[in-house]
Scaffold this motif. Structure first.
Motif, PDB file in Angstrom:
ATOM      1  N   SER A   1      -4.225   0.375  -3.680  1.00 23.32           N
ATOM      2  CA  SER A   1      -4.610   1.759  -3.443  1.00 23.32           C
ATOM      3  C   SER A   1      -5.628   2.183  -4.502  1.00 23.32           C
ATOM      4  O   SER A   1      -5.522   1.762  -5.655  1.00 23.32           O
TER       5      SER A   1
ATOM      6  N   THR B   1       0.862  -1.182   0.000  1.00 21.23           N
ATOM      7  CA  THR B   1       0.000   0.000   0.000  1.00 21.23           C
ATOM      8  C   THR B   1       0.903   1.237   0.000  1.00 21.23           C
ATOM      9  O   THR B   1       2.126   1.132   0.077  1.00 21.23           O
ATOM     10  N   THR B   2       0.272   2.401  -0.038  1.00 19.63           N
ATOM     11  CA  THR B   2       1.045   3.645  -0.067  1.00 19.63           C
ATOM     12  C   THR B   2       1.385   4.131   1.347  1.00 19.63           C
ATOM     13  O   THR B   2       2.084   5.131   1.493  1.00 19.63           O
TER      14      THR B   2
ATOM     15  N   THR C   1      -5.457   1.470   0.655  1.00 24.10           N
ATOM     16  CA  THR C   1      -5.432   2.907   0.961  1.00 24.10           C
ATOM     17  C   THR C   1      -6.240   3.701  -0.073  1.00 24.10           C
ATOM     18  O   THR C   1      -6.403   3.274  -1.219  1.00 24.10           O
TER      19      THR C   1
ATOM     20  N   HIS D   1      -2.199   1.407  -8.059  1.00 19.34           N
ATOM     21  CA  HIS D   1      -3.201   2.416  -7.681  1.00 19.34           C
ATOM     22  C   HIS D   1      -4.180   2.692  -8.820  1.00 19.34           C
ATOM     23  O   HIS D   1      -3.783   2.798  -9.985  1.00 19.34           O
TER      24      HIS D   1
END
Ligand code: TD3
Ligand code: ZN
Length: 309
Positions: free
Chosen positions: A100, A5-6, A130, A80
């Motif tokens: 994400s 994830t970020t 996220t 993402h």
């Protein structure tokens, strides 16, 4: 080496005043050029996919290409969704294994944007994903949404603080002067640093995101057009200002157009100089190299992300 994830990327970027590069991908050569650059620069990396790219390349191909990039380079990469326009596409990407997602409710009014963002945050967080949201409107071309440069509205700092508090979003894209696409504002591009500093002061723990961060350097537009193109490019915010923004809470910088221009210039050049050639590897190879060079330049000189992995 994994899909990540970020969260940790942003925590480190926020603390150490640099930004993570988020580059748009839609085929193998683009992915290879970007990840090879991140590897050489030892930089953290976000690969992002728009709805248009998802439709073009198809989800299974994109996921497997990114998995292949992780195996090949040994990098940690965040995957993402860029500009998710509704709950459904965000849910699909969460279910597909993205780490994400962005829910872009910037076209709705404040309360509607909050309600939509909250719904996505609830679903994504339950799955360990996220979420980025957007408040304020950028000028320019977002896939197919056109926003007139003059009617662009910048992000209000008080609203940004309220928005983050009420939605629980992980990061926030703000409008402070950038715009999407190869044709940026007429006149002098600038970033509203006063506004950025005020937003960062009110929500110091929130990673801020800069969309439309390609600079569209005249030399690349010229190079594209030299070999038969007719791209009406107009320069965006100077790279020095993008670099400065990373000291005031900007943790993620989105770049697509500058890669497109670098890639297209090489393809045009090769085909113009070798009109009898028809092996795709001959023009896609140099295009991939051009992407790598551009990404290395951005990571090192603009985002200050080299060595931060
Ligand atoms: O979200 N994106 C990528 C998609 C926009 C269309 O190119 C960005 O914010 C990147 O903006 P830029 O400046 O590269 O067009
Ligand atoms: Zn964007």
């Amino acid at each position: 080496m994994a899909l990540v994830t970020t969260k940790e990327m942003f925590a480190k970027a926020l603390k150490e005043d640099y930004a993570v590069g988020a580059f748009n991908v839609n085929n193998m050569e683009i992915i290879q050029g970007i990840v090879d650059a991140a590897k050489v620069e030892n930089a953290p990396l976000i690969l992002q996919v728009s709805a248009g790219a998802r439709k073009y390349a198809r989800p299974a191909y994109l996921l497997k290409l990114v998995e292949a990039a992780i195996i090949d380079t040994g990098l940690d990469i965040a995957l993402h969704l860029d500009h998710g326009e509704d709950f459904e596409i965000c849910k699909k990407c969460v279910d597909d294994g993205f780490t994400s997602v962005m829910i872009d409710g910037s076209k709705y009014d404040f309360e509607e944007n909050i309600a939509l963002t909250k719904k996505v945050v609830e679903y994504a967080h339950a799955h360990g994903v996220t979420v980025e949201a957007e408040l304020g409107k950028l000028a320019g071309i977002e896939d197919n949404i056109k926003v007139d440069a003059r009617s662009a509205t910048f992000t209000d700092p008080q609203e940004a603080a309220e928005f983050v508090g009420r939605t629980g979003v992980d990061s926030l894209a703000i409008a402070i002067g950038t715009s999407h696409g190869a044709y940026k504002f007429k006149g002098d591009p600038y970033l509203d640093f006063k506004r950025l500093k005020e937003i960062h002061r009110l929500i110091p723990e929130t990673p801020l995101v800069l969309h439309g961060a390609s600079t569209v350097l005249p030399e690349f537009v010229t190079k594209c057009n030299e070999y038969g193109g007719d791209i009406p490019g107009a320069q965006g915010v100077p790279e020095s200002m993008i670099a400065e923004s990373t000291k005031h809470g900007i943790c993620k910088v989105n770049i697509d157009t500058d890669l497109r221009l670098a890639m297209t210039a090489e393809v045009r050049k090769y085909l113009k100089e070798h009109p009898a050639d028809f092996d795709p590897r001959k023009y896609l190879g140099p295009a991939r190299d051009a992407i790598m060079m551009m990404v290395q330049h951005k990571l090192k000189n603009v985002l200050k992300a080299s060595g931060k992995r």
